[in-house]
Design a protein around this motif. Structure first.
Motif, PDB file in Angstrom:
ATOM      1  N   GLN A 130      10.160  54.061  -2.212  1.00 18.15           N
ATOM      2  CA  GLN A 130      11.389  53.510  -2.782  1.00 18.15           C
ATOM      3  C   GLN A 130      12.327  52.924  -1.726  1.00 18.15           C
ATOM      4  OE1 GLN A 130      11.868  53.041  -6.112  1.00 18.15           O
ATOM      5  NE2 GLN A 130      13.618  51.829  -5.481  1.00 18.15           N
ATOM      6  N   GLY A 131      12.510  53.618  -0.623  1.00 23.77           N
ATOM      7  CA  GLY A 131      13.422  53.119   0.402  1.00 23.77           C
ATOM      8  C   GLY A 131      12.962  51.793   0.995  1.00 23.77           C
ATOM      9  N   VAL A 132      11.661  51.686   1.266  1.00 26.99           N
ATOM     10  CA  VAL A 132      11.107  50.441   1.814  1.00 26.99           C
ATOM     11  C   VAL A 132      11.221  49.333   0.772  1.00 26.99           C
ATOM     12  CG1 VAL A 132       9.004  49.301   2.648  1.00 26.99           C
ATOM     13  CG2 VAL A 132       9.559  51.633   3.392  1.00 26.99           C
ATOM     14  N   TYR A 133      10.858  49.647  -0.467  1.00 31.80           N
ATOM     15  CA  TYR A 133      10.921  48.648  -1.534  1.00 31.80           C
ATOM     16  C   TYR A 133      12.354  48.149  -1.728  1.00 31.80           C
ATOM     17  CZ  TYR A 133      10.971  46.608  -6.179  1.00 31.80           C
ATOM     18  OH  TYR A 133      11.173  45.762  -7.235  1.00 31.80           O
ATOM     19  N   THR A 134      13.299  49.058  -1.717  1.00 24.60           N
ATOM     20  CA  THR A 134      14.700  48.678  -1.934  1.00 24.60           C
ATOM     21  C   THR A 134      15.195  47.763  -0.816  1.00 24.60           C
ATOM     22  OG1 THR A 134      15.108  50.743  -3.113  1.00 24.60           O
ATOM     23  CG2 THR A 134      17.032  49.599  -2.251  1.00 24.60           C
ATOM     24  N   ARG A 135      14.898  48.120   0.427  1.00 22.04           N
ATOM     25  CA  ARG A 135      15.349  47.287   1.559  1.00 22.04           C
ATOM     26  C   ARG A 135      14.688  45.913   1.553  1.00 22.04           C
ATOM     27  NH1 ARG A 135      15.074  52.338   3.952  1.00 22.04           N
ATOM     28  NH2 ARG A 135      13.093  51.927   4.940  1.00 22.04           N
ATOM     29  N   THR A 136      13.392  45.853   1.295  1.00 22.16           N
ATOM     30  CA  THR A 136      12.713  44.553   1.302  1.00 22.16           C
ATOM     31  C   THR A 136      13.149  43.708   0.114  1.00 22.16           C
ATOM     32  OG1 THR A 136      10.761  45.488   0.204  1.00 22.16           O
ATOM     33  CG2 THR A 136      10.712  45.349   2.604  1.00 22.16           C
ATOM     34  N   GLN A 165      20.306  33.712 -11.655  1.00 19.73           N
ATOM     35  CA  GLN A 165      19.777  34.465 -12.798  1.00 19.73           C
ATOM     36  C   GLN A 165      18.496  35.213 -12.411  1.00 19.73           C
ATOM     37  OE1 GLN A 165      19.511  31.415 -15.814  1.00 19.73           O
ATOM     38  NE2 GLN A 165      21.551  31.864 -16.596  1.00 19.73           N
ATOM     39  N   GLY A 166      17.653  34.568 -11.600  1.00 18.05           N
ATOM     40  CA  GLY A 166      16.444  35.237 -11.121  1.00 18.05           C
ATOM     41  C   GLY A 166      16.777  36.460 -10.287  1.00 18.05           C
ATOM     42  N   ASN A 167      17.814  36.354  -9.469  1.00 17.92           N
ATOM     43  CA  ASN A 167      18.260  37.501  -8.678  1.00 17.92           C
ATOM     44  C   ASN A 167      18.729  38.642  -9.559  1.00 17.92           C
ATOM     45  OD1 ASN A 167      17.702  36.752  -6.092  1.00 17.92           O
ATOM     46  ND2 ASN A 167      19.725  35.933  -5.666  1.00 17.92           N
ATOM     47  N   ARG A 168      19.501  38.308 -10.581  1.00 16.23           N
ATOM     48  CA  ARG A 168      19.993  39.352 -11.497  1.00 16.23           C
ATOM     49  C   ARG A 168      18.829  40.055 -12.187  1.00 16.23           C
ATOM     50  NH1 ARG A 168      24.705  41.140 -13.789  1.00 16.23           N
ATOM     51  NH2 ARG A 168      24.438  42.104 -15.813  1.00 16.23           N
ATOM     52  N   MET A 169      17.838  39.276 -12.625  1.00 18.44           N
ATOM     53  CA  MET A 169      16.661  39.878 -13.271  1.00 18.44           C
ATOM     54  C   MET A 169      15.908  40.777 -12.289  1.00 18.44           C
ATOM     55  SD  MET A 169      15.179  36.770 -15.645  1.00 18.44           S
ATOM     56  CE  MET A 169      13.561  37.438 -15.494  1.00 18.44           C
ATOM     57  N   ARG A 170      15.783  40.322 -11.047  1.00 18.79           N
ATOM     58  CA  ARG A 170      15.077  41.118 -10.045  1.00 18.79           C
ATOM     59  C   ARG A 170      15.812  42.433  -9.785  1.00 18.79           C
ATOM     60  NH1 ARG A 170      12.308  38.405  -4.859  1.00 18.79           N
ATOM     61  NH2 ARG A 170      11.074  40.193  -4.255  1.00 18.79           N
ATOM     62  N   LEU A 171      17.148  42.371  -9.714  1.00 17.17           N
ATOM     63  CA  LEU A 171      17.933  43.592  -9.547  1.00 17.17           C
ATOM     64  C   LEU A 171      17.764  44.538 -10.731  1.00 17.17           C
ATOM     65  CD1 LEU A 171      21.285  42.291  -8.048  1.00 17.17           C
ATOM     66  CD2 LEU A 171      19.765  43.980  -7.022  1.00 17.17           C
ATOM     67  N   GLU A 172      17.827  43.977 -11.938  1.00 14.39           N
ATOM     68  CA  GLU A 172      17.690  44.816 -13.130  1.00 14.39           C
ATOM     69  C   GLU A 172      16.317  45.468 -13.196  1.00 14.39           C
ATOM     70  OE1 GLU A 172      18.825  42.102 -16.250  1.00 14.39           O
ATOM     71  OE2 GLU A 172      20.961  42.461 -15.924  1.00 14.39           O
ATOM     72  N   LEU A 173      15.263  44.720 -12.836  1.00 12.76           N
ATOM     73  CA  LEU A 173      13.919  45.304 -12.814  1.00 12.76           C
ATOM     74  C   LEU A 173      13.818  46.408 -11.770  1.00 12.76           C
ATOM     75  CD1 LEU A 173      11.651  42.163 -13.257  1.00 12.76           C
ATOM     76  CD2 LEU A 173      11.909  44.074 -14.848  1.00 12.76           C
ATOM     77  N   SER A 174      14.480  46.226 -10.648  1.00  8.86           N
ATOM     78  CA  SER A 174      14.473  47.254  -9.610  1.00  8.86           C
ATOM     79  C   SER A 174      15.127  48.534 -10.100  1.00  8.86           C
ATOM     80  CB  SER A 174      15.216  46.760  -8.366  1.00  8.86           C
ATOM     81  OG  SER A 174      14.587  45.659  -7.808  1.00  8.86           O
ATOM     82  N   LEU A 175      16.205  48.382 -10.850  1.00  9.67           N
ATOM     83  CA  LEU A 175      16.949  49.545 -11.332  1.00  9.67           C
ATOM     84  C   LEU A 175      16.185  50.354 -12.370  1.00  9.67           C
ATOM     85  CD1 LEU A 175      20.532  48.009 -11.581  1.00  9.67           C
ATOM     86  CD2 LEU A 175      19.603  49.506  -9.800  1.00  9.67           C
ATOM     87  N   ILE A 176      15.303  49.712 -13.113  1.00 12.55           N
ATOM     88  CA  ILE A 176      14.510  50.408 -14.128  1.00 12.55           C
ATOM     89  C   ILE A 176      13.712  51.538 -13.508  1.00 12.55           C
ATOM     90  CG2 ILE A 176      12.496  50.147 -15.664  1.00 12.55           C
ATOM     91  CD1 ILE A 176      13.565  47.319 -16.287  1.00 12.55           C
ATOM     92  N   HIS A 177      13.269  51.348 -12.267  1.00 16.62           N
ATOM     93  CA  HIS A 177      12.371  52.303 -11.632  1.00 16.62           C
ATOM     94  C   HIS A 177      13.083  53.306 -10.734  1.00 16.62           C
ATOM     95  CE1 HIS A 177       9.020  50.136 -13.278  1.00 16.62           C
ATOM     96  NE2 HIS A 177       9.645  49.030 -12.942  1.00 16.62           N
ATOM     97  N   ILE A 178      14.404  53.388 -10.855  1.00 15.96           N
ATOM     98  CA  ILE A 178      15.179  54.391 -10.124  1.00 15.96           C
ATOM     99  C   ILE A 178      15.589  55.463 -11.117  1.00 15.96           C
ATOM    100  CG2 ILE A 178      17.295  54.819  -8.803  1.00 15.96           C
ATOM    101  CD1 ILE A 178      17.182  51.931  -7.863  1.00 15.96           C
ATOM    102  N   SER A 179      15.518  56.727 -10.706  1.00 23.19           N
ATOM    103  CA  SER A 179      15.856  57.813 -11.627  1.00 23.19           C
ATOM    104  C   SER A 179      17.297  57.679 -12.114  1.00 23.19           C
ATOM    105  CB  SER A 179      15.637  59.165 -10.948  1.00 23.19           C
ATOM    106  OG  SER A 179      16.501  59.296  -9.854  1.00 23.19           O
ATOM    107  N   GLU A 180      17.556  58.093 -13.323  1.00 23.03           N
ATOM    108  CA  GLU A 180      18.843  57.930 -14.006  1.00 23.03           C
ATOM    109  C   GLU A 180      20.054  58.428 -13.215  1.00 23.03           C
ATOM    110  OE1 GLU A 180      21.223  56.306 -16.616  1.00 23.03           O
ATOM    111  OE2 GLU A 180      19.084  56.209 -16.970  1.00 23.03           O
TER     112      GLU A 180
END
Length: 187
Positions: A130-136, A165-180
């Motif tokens: 997760q940390g590597v994925y988030t930074r990259t 808009q693509g950036n916003r979607m990428r951020l939202e997809l990233s957030l789906i996979h972070i614990s609540e």
């Protein structure tokens, strides 16, 4: 060392030369190049903050000079054919550099990088560090946002909006996979 400065007069020259001399003295390695040997179906899609060349399946990424104790991160986005579920593809890596201590060129093998094909996107997300994925991901989003600003400045508002808009979607997809409990909210 390649630095430059505006020298307004004779009194500005000694501090500039002192900084340059210190920079040269602290350089431990130069001509640092990271090399990746990719499987035939793989290629570098993007390299952030660096240029790269590809010759006969070996990707060379010039890193430049490094001072003693200095680190540099290079993010490379690869694309390729995944293969059958469970298939593992290995990428050989090495670091080439000239040591200023002995003026010799050295090549150090780096631990091989592997990609394993999984059955679903959720398995791929679960396997990520997760940390590597988030930074990259942050670097990729930052680069796309820089492109959006340049498009806007160049008068291409439609392209700027598309990238944003693509950036916003990428951020939202990233957030789906972070614990609540640790998930930030986009506003």
């Amino acid at each position: 060392s390649g630095n430059y400065a505006f020298v307004g007069g004779a009194r500005d020259l000694p501090p500039f030369l002192a900084r340059e001399l210190q920079s040269v003295r602290s350089t431990a390695f130069d001509n640092v190049i990271a090399e990746l040997t990719l499987p035939a179906s793989w290629r570098v899609h993007r390299a952030f903050g660096v240029t790269h060349t590809n010759r006969a399946g070996v990707v060379s990424i010039p890193v430049g000079q490094l001072a003693a104790g200095q680190t540099r991160k290079v993010i490379v986005e690869l694309r390729g054919l995944a293969g059958e579920v469970g298939a593992e593809q290995t990428f050989a890596a090495r670091l080439r550099f000239r040591s200023l201590a002995d003026s010799e060129v050295h090549a150090l093998p780096v631990e091989s990088l592997s990609v394993v094909t999984v059955e679903s996107e959720s398995e791929a997300f679960a396997a990520r560090v997760q940390g590597v994925y988030t930074r990259t991901n942050a670097v990729a989003i930052d680069e796309a946002q820089r492109e959006a600003v340049e498009a806007w400045r160049g008068g291409d508002a439609a392209r700027a909006q598309q990238l944003t808009q693509g950036n916003r979607m990428r951020l939202e997809l990233s957030l789906i996979h972070i614990s609540e409990p640790t998930r930030p909210r986009l506003i």
